[in-house]
Design a protein around this motif. Sequence first.
Motif, PDB file in Angstrom:
ATOM      1  N   ARG A  49       0.829  -1.205   0.000  1.00  0.00           N
ATOM      2  CA  ARG A  49       0.000   0.000   0.000  1.00  0.00           C
ATOM      3  C   ARG A  49       0.865   1.256   0.000  1.00  0.00           C
ATOM      4  O   ARG A  49       1.819   1.361   0.753  1.00  0.00           O
ATOM      5  N   LYS A  51      -0.731   4.692  -1.824  1.00  0.00           N
ATOM      6  CA  LYS A  51      -1.782   5.693  -1.863  1.00  0.00           C
ATOM      7  C   LYS A  51      -2.991   5.013  -2.484  1.00  0.00           C
ATOM      8  O   LYS A  51      -2.840   4.200  -3.399  1.00  0.00           O
ATOM      9  N   PHE A  52      -4.187   5.337  -2.025  1.00  0.00           N
ATOM     10  CA  PHE A  52      -5.372   4.609  -2.457  1.00  0.00           C
ATOM     11  C   PHE A  52      -5.487   4.497  -3.973  1.00  0.00           C
ATOM     12  O   PHE A  52      -5.711   3.409  -4.507  1.00  0.00           O
ATOM     13  N   THR A  53      -5.328   5.594  -4.692  1.00  0.00           N
ATOM     14  CA  THR A  53      -5.504   5.544  -6.146  1.00  0.00           C
ATOM     15  C   THR A  53      -4.444   4.661  -6.813  1.00  0.00           C
ATOM     16  O   THR A  53      -4.747   3.935  -7.760  1.00  0.00           O
ATOM     17  N   ASP A  55      -2.908   2.124  -5.271  1.00  0.00           N
ATOM     18  CA  ASP A  55      -3.246   0.757  -4.847  1.00  0.00           C
ATOM     19  C   ASP A  55      -4.348   0.183  -5.736  1.00  0.00           C
ATOM     20  O   ASP A  55      -4.273  -0.956  -6.193  1.00  0.00           O
ATOM     21  N   PHE A  93     -13.105   1.431   2.190  1.00  0.00           N
ATOM     22  CA  PHE A  93     -12.338   1.031   1.018  1.00  0.00           C
ATOM     23  C   PHE A  93     -13.286   0.742  -0.141  1.00  0.00           C
ATOM     24  O   PHE A  93     -13.077   1.210  -1.266  1.00  0.00           O
ATOM     25  N   ASN A  96     -14.937   3.917  -1.515  1.00  0.00           N
ATOM     26  CA  ASN A  96     -14.001   4.666  -2.352  1.00  0.00           C
ATOM     27  C   ASN A  96     -13.725   3.948  -3.677  1.00  0.00           C
ATOM     28  O   ASN A  96     -13.557   4.591  -4.713  1.00  0.00           O
TER      29      ASN A  96
END
Length: 161
Positions: A49, A51-53, A55, A93, A96
């Motif tokens: 992991r 950053k969310f985008t 990932d 999660f 998003n």
Amino acid sequence: MAIVTIEQLPALLAGGKTLAGLDLGDKTIGVAVSDRGLSFSHPRQVIIRKKFTLDMAALLAMLAKENTGAIVIGLPINMDGSEGPRAQKSRAFVRNAANLTDLPFLFWDERLSTVAAERALIEMDVSRKKRDGRIDSAAAAFILQGVLDRLQTLDASPSGD
């Protein structure tokens, strides 16, 4: 993107689609993918992991190659059945992820999945150092296999016709 029930999965996976399983950790995302026959769960490389985008981009690229039709996400329910902060993180999660994919999600109770996965790795004599890198994907495989086993029992149950 939608949250689906296990009973909805067979229609979503028609045509040889696979089912993916995720075990969300703070540092990694464990990933497992089924075979096309929806019988066996296979661990894949963990996603570190960042950053969310980023990932999600890595995850979605992996799942596109696997012809994935839906995603099972482990929901860390407390032993008393309540949901704590970790379950809330899993739900966030998915909320998003809804902005980035049309793949449907199924939440699956993951109680003791990491314990079972670690026990299996120990039985295979995997060193502690190697277990740390594999535990999340092993847990994802354990979660996914539980769903696959449940799908088999749904398929074998009388339809009432």
